[in-house]
Write a protein that holds these residues in place. Sequence first.
Motif, short mmCIF file in Angstrom:
data_model
loop_
_atom_site.label_atom_id
_atom_site.label_comp_id
_atom_site.label_asym_id
_atom_site.label_seq_id
_atom_site.Cartn_x
_atom_site.Cartn_y
_atom_site.Cartn_z
N LYS A 159 0.83 -1.20 0.00
CA LYS A 159 0.00 0.00 0.00
C LYS A 159 0.86 1.25 0.00
O LYS A 159 0.56 2.22 -0.71
CB LYS A 159 -0.95 0.00 1.20
N THR A 160 1.96 1.25 0.74
CA THR A 160 2.83 2.42 0.79
C THR A 160 3.45 2.71 -0.57
O THR A 160 3.48 3.86 -1.02
CB THR A 160 3.92 2.24 1.86
N THR A 161 3.94 1.67 -1.24
CA THR A 161 4.51 1.86 -2.58
C THR A 161 3.45 2.39 -3.53
O THR A 161 3.70 3.33 -4.30
CB THR A 161 5.10 0.54 -3.11
N LEU A 162 2.26 1.82 -3.48
CA LEU A 162 1.18 2.25 -4.36
C LEU A 162 0.78 3.69 -4.08
O LEU A 162 0.56 4.48 -5.01
CB LEU A 162 -0.02 1.32 -4.23
N ALA A 163 0.68 4.06 -2.81
CA ALA A 163 0.31 5.43 -2.46
C ALA A 163 1.36 6.42 -2.95
O ALA A 163 1.03 7.44 -3.56
CB ALA A 163 0.11 5.56 -0.95
N ASN A 164 2.63 6.12 -2.72
CA ASN A 164 3.68 7.02 -3.18
C ASN A 164 3.69 7.16 -4.70
O ASN A 164 3.86 8.26 -5.24
CB ASN A 164 5.05 6.56 -2.66
N ALA B 257 -9.34 14.67 -13.96
CA ALA B 257 -8.08 14.81 -13.23
C ALA B 257 -8.34 14.91 -11.73
O ALA B 257 -7.66 14.25 -10.93
CB ALA B 257 -7.30 16.03 -13.73
N ALA B 258 -9.32 15.71 -11.33
CA ALA B 258 -9.63 15.85 -9.91
C ALA B 258 -10.14 14.54 -9.32
O ALA B 258 -9.81 14.19 -8.19
CB ALA B 258 -10.64 16.97 -9.69
N ARG B 259 -10.95 13.81 -10.07
CA ARG B 259 -11.42 12.51 -9.59
C ARG B 259 -10.24 11.57 -9.38
O ARG B 259 -10.16 10.86 -8.38
CB ARG B 259 -12.42 11.90 -10.56
N ALA B 260 -9.32 11.55 -10.35
CA ALA B 260 -8.13 10.70 -10.23
C ALA B 260 -7.28 11.12 -9.05
O ALA B 260 -6.80 10.27 -8.28
CB ALA B 260 -7.31 10.77 -11.52
N ILE B 261 -7.10 12.41 -8.86
CA ILE B 261 -6.29 12.92 -7.74
C ILE B 261 -6.91 12.49 -6.42
O ILE B 261 -6.21 12.04 -5.51
CB ILE B 261 -6.13 14.45 -7.83
N GLY B 262 -8.23 12.61 -6.31
CA GLY B 262 -8.90 12.18 -5.09
C GLY B 262 -8.69 10.70 -4.82
O GLY B 262 -8.44 10.28 -3.68
N GLN B 263 -8.78 9.89 -5.87
CA GLN B 263 -8.56 8.45 -5.71
C GLN B 263 -7.11 8.15 -5.34
O GLN B 263 -6.83 7.28 -4.51
CB GLN B 263 -8.95 7.71 -6.99
N SER C 22 -6.74 -0.22 -2.95
CA SER C 22 -7.49 -0.44 -4.19
C SER C 22 -7.93 0.86 -4.86
O SER C 22 -8.26 0.86 -6.04
CB SER C 22 -8.69 -1.35 -3.95
N HIS C 23 -7.88 1.98 -4.13
CA HIS C 23 -8.21 3.26 -4.75
C HIS C 23 -7.21 3.63 -5.85
O HIS C 23 -7.51 4.47 -6.69
CB HIS C 23 -8.24 4.38 -3.71
N CYS C 24 -6.05 2.98 -5.85
CA CYS C 24 -5.03 3.31 -6.85
C CYS C 24 -5.52 3.09 -8.27
O CYS C 24 -5.02 3.74 -9.20
CB CYS C 24 -3.73 2.56 -6.59
N VAL C 25 -6.48 2.22 -8.49
CA VAL C 25 -6.98 1.98 -9.84
C VAL C 25 -7.66 3.23 -10.41
O VAL C 25 -7.75 3.40 -11.62
CB VAL C 25 -7.91 0.75 -9.89
N GLY C 26 -8.09 4.14 -9.54
CA GLY C 26 -8.66 5.40 -10.01
C GLY C 26 -7.68 6.23 -10.82
O GLY C 26 -8.09 7.01 -11.68
N LEU C 27 -6.40 6.05 -10.55
CA LEU C 27 -5.39 6.74 -11.36
C LEU C 27 -5.56 6.36 -12.82
O LEU C 27 -5.58 7.22 -13.70
CB LEU C 27 -3.98 6.40 -10.87
N ALA C 28 -5.73 5.08 -13.10
CA ALA C 28 -5.90 4.63 -14.48
C ALA C 28 -7.28 4.97 -15.03
O ALA C 28 -7.39 5.52 -16.13
CB ALA C 28 -5.64 3.13 -14.57
#
Length: 175
Positions: free
Chosen positions: A28-33, A100-106, A115-121
Amino acid sequence: MAKYRKMLGDWEAPYIQSLIQLVETQSKTTLANWCIGYAESRLSPIYESAYPADPRPREALNAAREWLDGKIKLPQAKAMILQCHAAAREAEAHPAAQAAARAIGQCAATIHSASHCVGLALYGALAAAYDRAGIDAAWPELERLAAEECGRMEAALGAVAVEGEPHPAKMTWNC
């Protein structure tokens, strides 16, 4: 105003699944960073070009970084993330900035749940495609650009990925 897609919708797309395979190997830390860094460099400029006076998305990313650094508690970070989501809802007039804002929030919310990291994609790649081609571009062109952006996302994660990560995040995909 015409209706625009707010996110990529094909969970089974090869460019999404390829990224997911790498995501599932990381903590999770790697994904968040990774998410926060990518959003800062690639998505914040898209949002800020449309809303230069609105600091909420950047503040959400800053709060997520502060939480990772142990400087603030999760409820403080979550409050800033919710403000970012509010900014996204208010950006209806600018589909690229809204995505972009939705992705940033995720991305910022990845500190809470990996699992929120998938919002980036799903949101971020579309924001980048809208930014490059315009919101009225044909869907096949937008999807091609989004797939390219997902490839850049995967390369960025690959650059920071921990080989043989002993504690990968437990993922539950509700897509």
